[in-house]
Scaffold this motif. Structure first.
Motif, PDB file in Angstrom:
ATOM      1  N   THR A 354       0.866  -1.182   0.000  1.00 53.37           N
ATOM      2  CA  THR A 354       0.000   0.000   0.000  1.00 53.37           C
ATOM      3  C   THR A 354       0.901   1.230   0.000  1.00 53.37           C
ATOM      4  O   THR A 354       1.726   1.398   0.905  1.00 53.37           O
ATOM      5  CB  THR A 354      -0.880   0.013   1.267  1.00 53.37           C
ATOM      6  N   CYS A 355       0.760   2.073  -1.004  1.00 56.51           N
ATOM      7  CA  CYS A 355       1.666   3.214  -1.151  1.00 56.51           C
ATOM      8  C   CYS A 355       0.885   4.490  -1.457  1.00 56.51           C
ATOM      9  O   CYS A 355      -0.006   4.492  -2.295  1.00 56.51           O
ATOM     10  CB  CYS A 355       2.644   2.928  -2.286  1.00 56.51           C
ATOM     11  N   ILE A 356       1.229   5.555  -0.738  1.00 52.14           N
ATOM     12  CA  ILE A 356       0.629   6.870  -0.999  1.00 52.14           C
ATOM     13  C   ILE A 356       1.737   7.740  -1.594  1.00 52.14           C
ATOM     14  O   ILE A 356       2.815   7.855  -1.011  1.00 52.14           O
ATOM     15  CB  ILE A 356       0.120   7.494   0.325  1.00 52.14           C
ATOM     16  N   LYS A 357       1.441   8.334  -2.746  1.00 49.61           N
ATOM     17  CA  LYS A 357       2.478   9.127  -3.432  1.00 49.61           C
ATOM     18  C   LYS A 357       1.976  10.555  -3.596  1.00 49.61           C
ATOM     19  O   LYS A 357       0.789  10.767  -3.866  1.00 49.61           O
ATOM     20  CB  LYS A 357       2.741   8.491  -4.800  1.00 49.61           C
ATOM     21  N   LEU A 364       1.054  15.174   0.592  1.00 49.62           N
ATOM     22  CA  LEU A 364       1.267  13.878   1.246  1.00 49.62           C
ATOM     23  C   LEU A 364       0.473  13.819   2.554  1.00 49.62           C
ATOM     24  O   LEU A 364      -0.227  12.840   2.837  1.00 49.62           O
ATOM     25  CB  LEU A 364       2.760  13.667   1.515  1.00 49.62           C
ATOM     26  N   LYS A 367      -3.204  13.311   1.878  1.00 46.39           N
ATOM     27  CA  LYS A 367      -3.534  11.946   1.442  1.00 46.39           C
ATOM     28  C   LYS A 367      -3.394  10.938   2.589  1.00 46.39           C
ATOM     29  O   LYS A 367      -4.116   9.940   2.643  1.00 46.39           O
ATOM     30  CB  LYS A 367      -2.635  11.539   0.280  1.00 46.39           C
ATOM     31  N   MET A 368      -2.448  11.192   3.494  1.00 50.80           N
ATOM     32  CA  MET A 368      -2.262  10.276   4.628  1.00 50.80           C
ATOM     33  C   MET A 368      -3.380  10.423   5.655  1.00 50.80           C
ATOM     34  O   MET A 368      -3.645   9.499   6.429  1.00 50.80           O
ATOM     35  CB  MET A 368      -0.924  10.572   5.341  1.00 50.80           C
ATOM     36  N   TYR A 421       6.732   9.618  -0.655  1.00 52.97           N
ATOM     37  CA  TYR A 421       5.994   8.353  -0.531  1.00 52.97           C
ATOM     38  C   TYR A 421       5.700   8.070   0.941  1.00 52.97           C
ATOM     39  O   TYR A 421       6.580   8.258   1.790  1.00 52.97           O
ATOM     40  CB  TYR A 421       6.815   7.192  -1.089  1.00 52.97           C
ATOM     41  N   TYR A 423       4.061   4.874   3.326  1.00 56.37           N
ATOM     42  CA  TYR A 423       3.569   3.488   3.370  1.00 56.37           C
ATOM     43  C   TYR A 423       2.887   3.278   4.722  1.00 56.37           C
ATOM     44  O   TYR A 423       3.575   3.277   5.757  1.00 56.37           O
ATOM     45  CB  TYR A 423       4.719   2.501   3.207  1.00 56.37           C
TER      46      TYR A 423
END
Ligand SMILES: Cc1cc2nc3c(=O)[nH]c(=O)nc-3n(C[C@H](O)[C@H](O)[C@H](O)COP(=O)(O)OP(=O)(O)OC[C@H]3O[C@@H](n4cnc5c(N)ncnc54)[C@H](O)[C@@H]3O)c2cc1C
Length: 503
Positions: A354-357, A364, A367-368, A421, A423
């Motif tokens: 699972t990766c947030i870019k 960031l 999105k997190m 990024y 994770y």
């Protein structure tokens, strides 16, 4: 209850993980009539050992000592490899330092001193090994290894257990599946058999000796909460669903003593979306996330809570998994920027990761879903604290931070180069450290530290080796060393026992 067949086995081994399989091979090699009992069905055999990355720790003089183990490598291949020596004293020191000196001196000495001969023995049994590329960096064309763990089993835990099953098949050893050992039988103060539950029916299997190698209690939610703390009820189980502490209960009922660190366990930061228990269709330890020393870790409030660069991941990951469980929502994020992303381990590039870019730090944070202001402050404080020095991920480079708590002691680069990024991770329990007391020959000891006649143990079941933390790769080596010893000790006990009866 059914009285099972008339057959009486010399050695009944409980479990089909690395420890059990090594012990069954050793017992059979010593002329024993061996039966193996596995609680799960055939397609779920192999225990936690099946799920491992296969990293296996042993002491060696220098890289040339690896030649008999990595026999497929040529002299030219070895010329391109560089690694520090890893002598017995180094392995021992690693155990002492990660357990804060609490490891049982006799057991840890035995583990270390038998490690090199045991890996050679495994090789003779058909287990193949390869270089543990995850523990190396390219240094101008030379593969530079670090951290005392340069070898893993070929095709990870899958290859390890497959090789041992093949060996046992060639030796004609019987394995019963869906056969849950539930109780030990004794006669005249000696172990005389084991009660097994098969398809809901209880049967007695007669045995001159029993080797318990059926894991800890990591897959037992109630026991986790009781011994490790309430928060452990929520932990993901990274491996076998069958290690619920049966062996520990059976042994203690027969007089064994609880030993070692029952309030702690091995845990690992694991992908937040990982399955709740090990998925046999997706083994190979693909959900762990181990490259955090190269980056930063923040919790859901956007705050750092550990020194990511305190040491190589081998010496911190077990501890940091637990720290994650103590954070809000049992969640954390590992952060990397584009400078270090190419250095991340293979698991970060899998489709299961699972990766947030994001292209900016603000994006960031959004999105997190963390506290944005706090997160930006954390990153700013960290960047301001980064000190100069030469960055080198192959050694503890001392390039750290100054003036922040917690510090980052090594590998501190500014978090600055887009894309960024994150994770999301949580805590996955690997195995429990608490077990029963055994001698250095794998004999289970009673309250007077005397061997319980006919009872042996190996692997996760032996307590006293690891406290709070452990050096990565020692679980498989402990299973192999004490598994082999359990098989040999059971054989020697049975031979003496048989002799005593015939006299
Ligand atoms: C995802 C993951 C990755 C890991 N990676 C590594 C690594 O790279 N290197 C390393 O050194 N260690 C690693 N470990 C730790 C390692 O798996 C253990 O230390 C080691 O495999 C334990 O071996 P064992 O034989 O004692 O237990 P296991 O391999 O767990 O075997 C226990 C067996 O007992 C069976 N069993 C349980 N109860 C009963 C019962 N009542 N009756 C019959 N059978 C029963 C189980 O089904 C299982 O077959 C990892 C663990 C996990 C989960």
């Amino acid at each position: 209850m059914n009285k099972n067949e008339n057959q009486k086995f010399d050695v009944v081994v409980v479990g089909t993980g690395n420890a059990a399989l090594c012990s069954a091979v050793a017992a059979k090699e010593n002329g024993m009539n061996v039966l193996i009992l596995e609680r799960g069905p055939k397609e779920k055999r192999g225990g936690n050992s099946f799920f491992t990355d296969g990293a296996i720790r042993f002491a060696y003089q220098d890289k040339h000592a690896l030649k008999p183990i990595l026999s497929h490598l040529t002299s030219e291949d070895f010329a391109k490899i560089s690694m520090p020596e890893y002598q017995e004293a180094d392995f021992h020191q690693d155990i002492i330092s990660v357990t804060e000196g609490k490891s049982d001196p006799e057991l840890s000495k035995q583990l270390v001193e038998k490690s090199y001969e045991t890996i050679q023995w495994m090789k003779q049994q058909g287990v193949a090994f390869e270089l543990n590329e995850n523990q190396s960096f390219d240094n101008n064309g030379v593969q530079q290894f670090w951290g005392g763990l340069p070898v893993k089993t070929y095709r990870k835990g899958i290859g390890l257990v497959e090789a041992l099953f093949q060996k046992l098949e060639s030796l004609g050893v019987e394995i019963r599946y869906d056969a849950r050992a539930v109780q030990l039988e004794t006669a005249n103060n000696k172990v005389s058999g084991v009660i097994v539950e098969e398809n809901g029916v209880r049967k007695e299997i007669q045995a001159k000796s029993v080797v318990l190698a059926c894991g800890g209690f990591e897959a037992n939610k109630e026991k986790r909460m009781k011994y490790l703390g309430k928060e452990w009820g929520e932990a993901i189980v990274r491996g076998s669903e069958f290690n619920t502490g049966d062996g520990l209960d059976m042994a203690m009922k027969a007089g064994a003593q609880p030993y070692g660190d029952w309030s702690s366990c091995h845990a690992h930061t694991t992908d937040f979306q990982a399955p709740k228990v090990g998925d046999y269709k997706k083994p190979g330890d693909i959900y762990k996330k181990s490259s955090y020393p190269l980056g930063l870790i923040v919790n859901a409030n956007g705050e750092r809570f550990v020194d990511e660069g305190a040491d190589f991941r081998n010496y911190t990951y077990a501890k940091y998994g637990k720290e994650t469980l103590r954070q809000p929502k049992q969640k954390a994020f590992q952060l990397f920027d584009e400078q270090v992303r190419p250095l991340l381990r293979a698991e970060y590039h899998l489709e299961e990761a699972t990766c947030i870019k994001a292209n900016s730090i603000e994006e960031l944070a959004e999105k997190m879903g963390v506290d944005k202001n706090k997160f930006l402050e954390t990153v700013r404080d960290y960047n301001d604290a980064v000190q100069g020095g030469e960055y080198n991920p192959a050694i503890k480079d001392g390039k750290g931070t100054k003036g922040i708590t917690p510090p980052k002691s090594n590998w501190a680069l500014s978090f600055q180069k887009a894309p960024f990024y994150a994770y999301p991770v949580t805590c996955g329990i690997t195995f429990t450290f608490g077990g029963i007391q055994a001698s250095k020959y794998s004999e289970v000891l009673d309250e007077n530290q005397k061997p319980i006649p006919g009872l042996f143990a190996a692997g996760e079941m032996i307590g006293g080796l690891f406290y709070g933390n452990y050096p990565g790769g020692s679980g498989l080596m402990s299973g192999a060393v004490f598994g082999k010893l359990a098989g040999e000790s059971a054989a020697s006990y049975v031979q003496q026992f048989a002799k005593a009866i015939s006299e």
